[in-house]
Each structure stands twice: as C-alpha cells, then as structure tokens.
Scaffold this motif. Structure first.
Motif, PDB file in Angstrom:
ATOM      1  N   PHE A   6      22.156  70.316  13.109  1.00 39.90           N
ATOM      2  CA  PHE A   6      20.990  71.009  13.667  1.00 39.90           C
ATOM      3  C   PHE A   6      20.019  70.004  14.296  1.00 39.90           C
ATOM      4  O   PHE A   6      19.571  70.181  15.441  1.00 39.90           O
ATOM      5  CB  PHE A   6      20.299  71.801  12.554  1.00 39.90           C
ATOM      6  N   HIS A   7      19.690  68.946  13.578  1.00 36.72           N
ATOM      7  CA  HIS A   7      18.775  67.929  14.111  1.00 36.72           C
ATOM      8  C   HIS A   7      19.393  67.188  15.299  1.00 36.72           C
ATOM      9  O   HIS A   7      18.686  66.832  16.253  1.00 36.72           O
ATOM     10  CB  HIS A   7      18.387  66.940  13.013  1.00 36.72           C
ATOM     11  N   PHE A   8      20.697  66.971  15.236  1.00 36.03           N
ATOM     12  CA  PHE A   8      21.385  66.288  16.327  1.00 36.03           C
ATOM     13  C   PHE A   8      21.329  67.131  17.603  1.00 36.03           C
ATOM     14  O   PHE A   8      21.094  66.618  18.697  1.00 36.03           O
ATOM     15  CB  PHE A   8      22.835  66.035  15.918  1.00 36.03           C
ATOM     16  N   ALA A   9      21.529  68.440  17.459  1.00 32.44           N
ATOM     17  CA  ALA A   9      21.477  69.343  18.619  1.00 32.44           C
ATOM     18  C   ALA A   9      20.073  69.415  19.206  1.00 32.44           C
ATOM     19  O   ALA A   9      19.902  69.633  20.411  1.00 32.44           O
ATOM     20  CB  ALA A   9      21.960  70.737  18.219  1.00 32.44           C
ATOM     21  N   ASN A  12      19.458  70.029  23.591  1.00 33.12           N
ATOM     22  CA  ASN A  12      18.080  70.450  23.327  1.00 33.12           C
ATOM     23  C   ASN A  12      18.041  71.858  22.724  1.00 33.12           C
ATOM     24  O   ASN A  12      17.499  72.794  23.309  1.00 33.12           O
ATOM     25  CB  ASN A  12      17.259  70.392  24.615  1.00 33.12           C
ATOM     26  N   PHE A  13      18.625  71.964  21.546  1.00 29.41           N
ATOM     27  CA  PHE A  13      18.606  73.242  20.847  1.00 29.41           C
ATOM     28  C   PHE A  13      17.165  73.603  20.507  1.00 29.41           C
ATOM     29  O   PHE A  13      16.444  72.833  19.892  1.00 29.41           O
ATOM     30  CB  PHE A  13      19.458  73.160  19.571  1.00 29.41           C
ATOM     31  N   LEU A  33      15.759  63.091  23.398  1.00 28.95           N
ATOM     32  CA  LEU A  33      14.410  63.522  23.736  1.00 28.95           C
ATOM     33  C   LEU A  33      13.371  62.732  22.943  1.00 28.95           C
ATOM     34  O   LEU A  33      13.616  62.345  21.791  1.00 28.95           O
ATOM     35  CB  LEU A  33      14.249  65.015  23.437  1.00 28.95           C
ATOM     36  N   PRO A  34      12.221  62.473  23.553  1.00 34.30           N
ATOM     37  CA  PRO A  34      11.155  61.774  22.830  1.00 34.30           C
ATOM     38  C   PRO A  34      10.534  62.693  21.777  1.00 34.30           C
ATOM     39  O   PRO A  34      10.704  63.915  21.805  1.00 34.30           O
ATOM     40  CB  PRO A  34      10.148  61.432  23.931  1.00 34.30           C
ATOM     41  N   ASN A  35       9.843  62.086  20.853  1.00 29.27           N
ATOM     42  CA  ASN A  35       9.118  62.829  19.804  1.00 29.27           C
ATOM     43  C   ASN A  35      10.048  63.685  18.946  1.00 29.27           C
ATOM     44  O   ASN A  35       9.672  64.748  18.464  1.00 29.27           O
ATOM     45  CB  ASN A  35       8.025  63.716  20.424  1.00 29.27           C
ATOM     46  N   ARG A  36      11.284  63.230  18.800  1.00 24.86           N
ATOM     47  CA  ARG A  36      12.226  63.881  17.894  1.00 24.86           C
ATOM     48  C   ARG A  36      12.658  62.877  16.827  1.00 24.86           C
ATOM     49  O   ARG A  36      12.531  61.659  17.016  1.00 24.86           O
ATOM     50  CB  ARG A  36      13.454  64.401  18.649  1.00 24.86           C
ATOM     51  N   GLU A  37      13.199  63.374  15.752  1.00 23.83           N
ATOM     52  CA  GLU A  37      13.680  62.470  14.714  1.00 23.83           C
ATOM     53  C   GLU A  37      14.810  61.613  15.268  1.00 23.83           C
ATOM     54  O   GLU A  37      15.591  62.087  16.105  1.00 23.83           O
ATOM     55  CB  GLU A  37      14.141  63.263  13.492  1.00 23.83           C
ATOM     56  N   PRO A  38      14.955  60.358  14.816  1.00 24.08           N
ATOM     57  CA  PRO A  38      15.956  59.454  15.382  1.00 24.08           C
ATOM     58  C   PRO A  38      17.386  59.869  15.061  1.00 24.08           C
ATOM     59  O   PRO A  38      17.627  60.739  14.218  1.00 24.08           O
ATOM     60  CB  PRO A  38      15.613  58.113  14.724  1.00 24.08           C
ATOM     61  N   PHE A  39      18.314  59.222  15.730  1.00 20.93           N
ATOM     62  CA  PHE A  39      19.739  59.491  15.506  1.00 20.93           C
ATOM     63  C   PHE A  39      20.081  59.293  14.030  1.00 20.93           C
ATOM     64  O   PHE A  39      20.750  60.118  13.419  1.00 20.93           O
ATOM     65  CB  PHE A  39      20.582  58.560  16.380  1.00 20.93           C
TER      66      PHE A  39
END
Length: 402
Positions: free
Chosen positions: A239-242, A249-250, A351-357
């Motif tokens: 989910f976080h990866f998507a 960009n889910f 995408l910026p401002n998202r949790e890292p890989f």
C-alpha cells in the motif's frame, strides 16, 4: 540504382515497350518491386508500346519526369516495406492479445489508469504482454551459475539481494546501486538484453511466479531463492509502495487497497498461488530452490544467512557471516545509498513528501492498519481460504522485533 539512365543531350529516355500501367500494377507488389520492369533505351525517341500500338507515340521523357518516376517508385517501395512491417506488428499483437486471459477493471484510485491483465494466471501490466517482455523472459537463456532472487512484491527482496550479493562477493562493499548489481529481469531497466550480455555469475531479481520464469530454470539451470512474508504485512508495505511511486500514485484509503489485494487486482497477484508454487517446488527440488521467510530472517538473521550460504555453497566464514548480518540490518541499509533507492528521487520515480522506500522493515506493522472491522474481516477470510487451499502457515509476530 533503381533504373539505368542513359543521357542524351538534356533528355533521359525510357523504353515503354515493356512499361505499361497494367505491367506496373502486376509487377510492383507492395513488398517486392522488380527493378527490371523499367529498362532504358539508347534510342533518341521512345518506342511505341507494342501492346497498345501507337498509343504512346514517340516522345522524349524530360529529366524531371524520370526523376519523378524514380521518386514515385521509391515511395511505393517504402510504403510496401512499411505496410508489411505494420501488418507483421498487427499480427504479432493479435497473437499476444490472444494469450491474455482477461482484462482487469481499471481502478480509479491510481493517478494514471493502470492497465492490468491476467496472463497465464498472473496479474501483469498489459504492456508487458503486448511489447513482448513476457515472451523474452520465457526465452531468456539461463546459465548454471545464475542465481534468481524472487518474491511477491514487498516481501523482503531488497534485503535478500544485499545478503546474497555479499555472500557471492566475499562481503565486499559496493557503491554500485542495487539495480545494477542485481538487475530486475522483467523491468525495462537495465533490460533483458543487458542482462544477457553480462559475463560471469549473474544475480537476477524477479517478482514473477515460478511458472513464468525462463524455461531454463525449469530445465534445472541456475538456482532460485524465494523470500515470502505474511500477507497482512505485505498488504501494508505494498500500500505504501503504491502511494510512493509517481507512475502509480495510489490515492485511495488503505481499505480500498486491501480490496484490490484480496480480489487479485494488483501486479503479480494472486498472492497465495505465488507463494505456494515456490514452496511446493522447493520440496521437490531442494538443490535448486530455497524458500525462506521474512519473519525467520528477522528473528535470527545469522541462522538464515548460513542457510543461504550452504545452499549456494558459498565460501563464508563465521566472521564473514557475522559481518554480513551487521551490514544488512534494516538500519544499515536504510542509510546506504547503494541499497536505499534514494536515487529514485533524482529520476522522479517517487513522489515527494511520502514515506521512503525503506520505511520500517518490521514484523507486525499490520496491527496499526487493520483496525476497521470490515477490512479486517475481508483479509481474514482471504487468508482462511488461501491457507485451506494451500496448507501454508505464516507468522504474524516475532518476539524480538519492534
């Protein structure tokens, strides 16, 4: 030369004895233009067309007319070649379309419509089938020294890659990014052609199920190491990866992603057959296929690294294995530019401002997400059916993780 031109003064002369519209139409098929149908005469006058009597009469073709004929004929040839190529592409596409079991509905929660299809009982992108990637993977020439590192997405593949790379390279540190050290078989970069041309031992990553791996694997070529993880933690990480990937960009809530997960409408689904196939064949081919669980790796990394080293027949000392375990902890890899995928930001892949890989890397994070009774119930039913059909068991917590 398309024609042999004989210049007399300022004129070029063509013999129409063997040139007529009917002969052109019959002898200029789109894919094979007989050059000999145009012949030049040394006569200063054009010969009368024998088939049509004196219809053409005797006349001189100006230079620009010959050039025009040359250009028009060349265009015919090019159009024929292009037409033949396009028809071949069309036939090829139709054959590949016929291999698609069904087209999945497009989820409105992805920024760009993600075209997914069911191909040989596995969800992949439509592009992977139509551009021939699936065929090229199947035909990929394997070698006895190849090592395939496989998993369902978000099951610990990155961790496994770093461990195996170090085992195969005497625990050497590398500044080369993981994607170059362990290329992704079915991904455009670096591509199957690049992988095919590499010399020496090849470490190859793939998320494909076992039955879609190259034919050579089924013939016993190379070794396969498969890492699997409990489905609840996989769903959370996926989910976080998507959400992270710019080309996915889910944008929906976690509950919606779980619905896609249990309905087998995400890439590489269905989950249970994916895991079960590898585990079953590892029992039949223990010398070729090794399966390990993410939870076991987290609980006792040294034990599992030793298991991998034994499987690979790697020359690894106790000190080396201990060092590998230290250098491949989640915290160590998260700050290592060669393994943390931070370079994806440079290429706009995330995408910026998202949790890292590399987000948390723990066992049991699902407890923070499956709080809604409806979502929890959906996943529990999915697992119940999957376990009943496969006999698989998973660990959802370990004592030494946080």
């Amino acid at each position: 030369m398309l024609t042999r031109l004989i210049r007399r003064g300022s004129a070029y002369e063509v013999n129409f004895n063997r040139l007529s519209w009917s002969s052109l139409k019959n002898r200029f098929p789109m894919t094979n233009v007989p050059i000999r149908s145009l012949q030049l005469s040394s006569s200063a006058q054009m010969g009368a067309n024998k088939a049509a009597g004196a219809a053409f009469g005797k006349r001189t073709m100006p230079k620009n007319a010959v050039v025009s004929t040359f250009i028009n004929t060349t265009i015919l040839i090019l159009m024929g070649s292009v037409g033949s190529l396009l028809y071949h592409k069309y036939q090829q596409k139709q054959k590949r379309l016929a291999k698609i079991d069904r087209v999945l509905p497009v989820s409105p929660y992805f920024k760009a419509p993600l075209k997914l299809v069911m191909y040989r009982n596995t969800v992949v992108t439509e592009e992977m089938v139509l551009d021939g990637t699936a065929e090229r993977v199947e035909a990929f020439e394997t070698r006895p020294t190849d090592i395939f590192l496989t998993s369902f997405p978000k099951s610990g593949t990155t961790w496994l890659q770093e461990v195996v790379f170090r085992l195969c390279n005497q625990n050497q540190d590398s500044t080369e990014i993981l994607e170059d050290r362990v290329p992704y078989l079915e991904f455009p970069y670096p591509g199957i052609k690049d992988i095919s041309q590499r010399e020496g031992q090849r470490l190859i990553k793939s998320h494909l199920p076992l039955h879609l791996l190259p034919k050579g694997v089924w013939d016993g070529q190379g070794k396969v190491i498969y890492i699997y993880r409990n489905p609840k933690d996989v769903a959370v990480s996926y989910f976080h990866f998507a959400q992270l990937l710019s080309y996915l960009n889910f944008q929906g809530p976690f509950s919606r992603f779980v619905q896609l997960f249990v309905k087998d409408e995400i890439p590489y689904a269905p989950y249970f057959p994916h895991v079960n196939e590898y585990i079953q064949y590892s029992r039949d081919r223990p010398e070729q296929i090794l399966c390990i669980s993410y939870e076991d790796m987290k609980e006792n990394p040294e034990r599992e690294v030793r298991k991998i080293a034994k499987f690979l027949k790697a020359d690894a000392t106790d000190e080396m294995i201990e060092s590998i375990c230290e250098k491949t902890t989640f915290d160590a890899m998260k700050v290592n530019p060669a393994s943390n995928y931070q370079h994806w930001k440079t290429f706009g892949l995330v995408l910026p401002n998202r949790e890292p890989f590399m987000r948390k890397g723990i066992v049991g994070d699902h407890a923070n997400y499956f709080k809604d009774p409806f979502t929890q119930n959906e996943m529990d039913k999915f697992i119940e059916i999957g376990v009943k059909n496969t006999g698989l068991n998973f660990r959802y917590s370990i004592s030494n993780d946080n």
